[in-house]
Design a protein around this motif. Structure first.
Motif, PDB file in Angstrom:
ATOM      1  N   ARG A 140      28.212 -26.312 -38.360  1.00 27.88           N
ATOM      2  CA  ARG A 140      27.532 -24.894 -38.586  1.00 27.88           C
ATOM      3  C   ARG A 140      26.265 -24.736 -38.287  1.00 27.88           C
ATOM      4  O   ARG A 140      25.698 -23.908 -37.668  1.00 27.88           O
ATOM      5  CB  ARG A 140      27.581 -24.566 -40.377  1.00 27.88           C
ATOM      6  CG  ARG A 140      27.365 -22.972 -40.623  1.00 27.88           C
ATOM      7  CD  ARG A 140      27.378 -22.841 -42.237  1.00 27.88           C
ATOM      8  NE  ARG A 140      28.713 -23.156 -42.786  1.00 27.88           N
ATOM      9  CZ  ARG A 140      29.004 -23.070 -43.845  1.00 27.88           C
ATOM     10  NH1 ARG A 140      27.847 -22.588 -44.754  1.00 27.88           N
ATOM     11  NH2 ARG A 140      30.143 -23.358 -44.496  1.00 27.88           N
ATOM     12  N   ASP A 173      34.542 -20.170 -45.886  1.00 29.49           N
ATOM     13  CA  ASP A 173      33.732 -20.848 -44.884  1.00 29.49           C
ATOM     14  C   ASP A 173      33.239 -19.775 -43.782  1.00 29.49           C
ATOM     15  O   ASP A 173      32.498 -19.712 -43.397  1.00 29.49           O
ATOM     16  CB  ASP A 173      34.375 -22.153 -44.372  1.00 29.49           C
ATOM     17  CG  ASP A 173      33.705 -22.612 -43.089  1.00 29.49           C
ATOM     18  OD1 ASP A 173      32.487 -23.156 -43.427  1.00 29.49           O
ATOM     19  OD2 ASP A 173      34.367 -22.503 -42.045  1.00 29.49           O
ATOM     20  N   GLU A 193      31.086 -17.439 -44.973  1.00 29.68           N
ATOM     21  CA  GLU A 193      29.528 -18.172 -44.789  1.00 29.68           C
ATOM     22  C   GLU A 193      28.915 -18.100 -43.660  1.00 29.68           C
ATOM     23  O   GLU A 193      27.806 -18.157 -43.298  1.00 29.68           O
ATOM     24  CB  GLU A 193      29.738 -19.509 -45.729  1.00 29.68           C
ATOM     25  CG  GLU A 193      29.850 -19.341 -47.087  1.00 29.68           C
ATOM     26  CD  GLU A 193      30.289 -20.697 -47.789  1.00 29.68           C
ATOM     27  OE1 GLU A 193      30.209 -21.829 -47.102  1.00 29.68           O
ATOM     28  OE2 GLU A 193      30.569 -20.490 -49.129  1.00 29.68           O
ATOM     29  N   ARG A 194      29.943 -18.700 -42.647  1.00 27.52           N
ATOM     30  CA  ARG A 194      29.336 -18.646 -41.095  1.00 27.52           C
ATOM     31  C   ARG A 194      28.924 -17.526 -40.720  1.00 27.52           C
ATOM     32  O   ARG A 194      27.886 -17.207 -39.975  1.00 27.52           O
ATOM     33  CB  ARG A 194      30.751 -19.116 -40.466  1.00 27.52           C
ATOM     34  CG  ARG A 194      30.801 -20.858 -40.389  1.00 27.52           C
ATOM     35  CD  ARG A 194      32.151 -20.963 -39.653  1.00 27.52           C
ATOM     36  NE  ARG A 194      32.128 -22.624 -39.603  1.00 27.52           N
ATOM     37  CZ  ARG A 194      31.474 -23.222 -38.808  1.00 27.52           C
ATOM     38  NH1 ARG A 194      30.818 -22.932 -37.691  1.00 27.52           N
ATOM     39  NH2 ARG A 194      31.417 -24.841 -38.635  1.00 27.52           N
ATOM     40  N   GLN A 231      27.878 -14.898 -42.251  1.00 29.81           N
ATOM     41  CA  GLN A 231      26.564 -14.507 -42.999  1.00 29.81           C
ATOM     42  C   GLN A 231      25.530 -15.359 -42.124  1.00 29.81           C
ATOM     43  O   GLN A 231      24.351 -14.627 -42.082  1.00 29.81           O
ATOM     44  CB  GLN A 231      26.604 -15.127 -44.513  1.00 29.81           C
ATOM     45  CG  GLN A 231      27.617 -14.145 -45.395  1.00 29.81           C
ATOM     46  CD  GLN A 231      27.754 -14.657 -46.647  1.00 29.81           C
ATOM     47  OE1 GLN A 231      27.555 -15.721 -46.841  1.00 29.81           O
ATOM     48  NE2 GLN A 231      27.977 -13.774 -47.616  1.00 29.81           N
ATOM     49  N   ASN A 267      30.997  -8.692 -47.824  1.00 32.83           N
ATOM     50  CA  ASN A 267      30.112  -9.640 -47.981  1.00 32.83           C
ATOM     51  C   ASN A 267      29.122 -10.010 -46.962  1.00 32.83           C
ATOM     52  O   ASN A 267      28.528 -11.007 -46.783  1.00 32.83           O
ATOM     53  CB  ASN A 267      31.012 -11.038 -48.222  1.00 32.83           C
ATOM     54  CG  ASN A 267      31.523 -11.137 -49.778  1.00 32.83           C
ATOM     55  OD1 ASN A 267      30.965 -11.627 -50.484  1.00 32.83           O
ATOM     56  ND2 ASN A 267      32.671 -10.913 -49.776  1.00 32.83           N
TER      57      ASN A 267
END
Length: 261
Positions: free
Chosen positions: A121, A157, A160-161, A163, A190
């Motif tokens: 990441r 995941d 989150e990536r 974001q 999100n």
């Protein structure tokens, strides 16, 4: 042009952005009323008799310039993983893409290594940050999370990536492979950037994606493969002495006269 292209992502209905594979298909699609185009790495590779991922940066950018020159529409390019692992490689690709007249382009976090397909990441974020810097506010940068295409079925995941890529400066977010409307809705809810969704067979419809708040809808290499399927069918028919393929020829049909001048 980049500003006009950016504006197309902030409307009440999704931007439908088809993926031509050469100048002729670009002109045909433009003649039908689409407002922007995007290149397809798999479709272009197919025109060269290669698999997706088998095209160099120079080849991809020369191809993109051909699509740009074919119409007056803004064009976004599939720039794969930026054609290099290092952030500097990605930045160089974006700089060259701007020079080719592109209004935007996508950079993915696929490494090209089947054994370890997704960049860590932190490394992926550094690559998007480098692309953002090279874009200089004059290029609509789409950041792609490739988890779902490479066996990483982890929606948390993926979000989150996306974001993290948003925070690194990406203008549009894209996780190809989303096949359930509930997952699309979760992604849109999100993040704070326009979301591109790839249409998939049996997946959410254009209307459903619009209601979910999706900003842009693309088809990837599907139109190229649909055209290839028609070519295969016509070839098989000819081998059998069947000339029914004339009925499906584009000559004289909507768009053909305007496209081929």
């Amino acid at each position: 042009m980049p500003s006009a292209f950016s504006d197309l992502h902030h409307r009440d209905t999704p931007l439908l952005i088809p993926n031509p594979w050469d100048a002729g298909s670009a002109r045909l699609l433009a003649s039908l009323g689409f407002r922007a185009l995007a290149t397809t790495s798999s479709g272009f590779a197919g025109t060269l008799g290669r698999r997706d991922g088998g095209v160099t940066r120079d080849e991809a950018l020369a191809h993109a310039a051909t699509i740009v020159a074919a119409t007056d529409l803004p064009v976004s390019a599939d720039l794969e993983n930026g054609f290099g692992h290092a952030p500097g490689d990605v930045a160089a690709t974006i700089t060259a893409a701007r020079g080719a007249g592109l209004a935007g382009g996508s950079v993915e976090d696929f490494t090209g290594d089947a054994g370890s397909p997704i960049y860590a990441r932190d490394a992926a974020v550094e690559r998007i940050a480098a692309a953002t810097s090279a874009a200089g506010g004059e290029f609509v940068l789409t950041a792609r999370c490739e988890n779902l295409l490479h066996g990483v079925h982890d929606l948390a995941d993926t979000i989150e990536r996306l974001q993290a890529y948003q925070e690194a400066g990406a203008d549009v977010l894209y996780a190809p492979g989303l096949a359930r409307i509930a997952d699309v809705e979760t992604v849109v809810r999100n993040v704070d950037r326009p979301v591109n969704v790839l249409l998939v067979d049996g997946g959410p419809t254009v209307a459903e994606l619009g209601r979910a708040g999706v900003a842009r809808i693309s088809v990837g290499g599907t139109f190229f493969y649909a055209a290839s399927g028609a070519l295969i069918d016509a070839g098989k028919a000819l081998l059998d002495g069947d000339t029914s393929f004339f009925a499906n020829a584009a000559t004289g049909r909507e768009g053909a006269a305007a496209a081929f001048t």
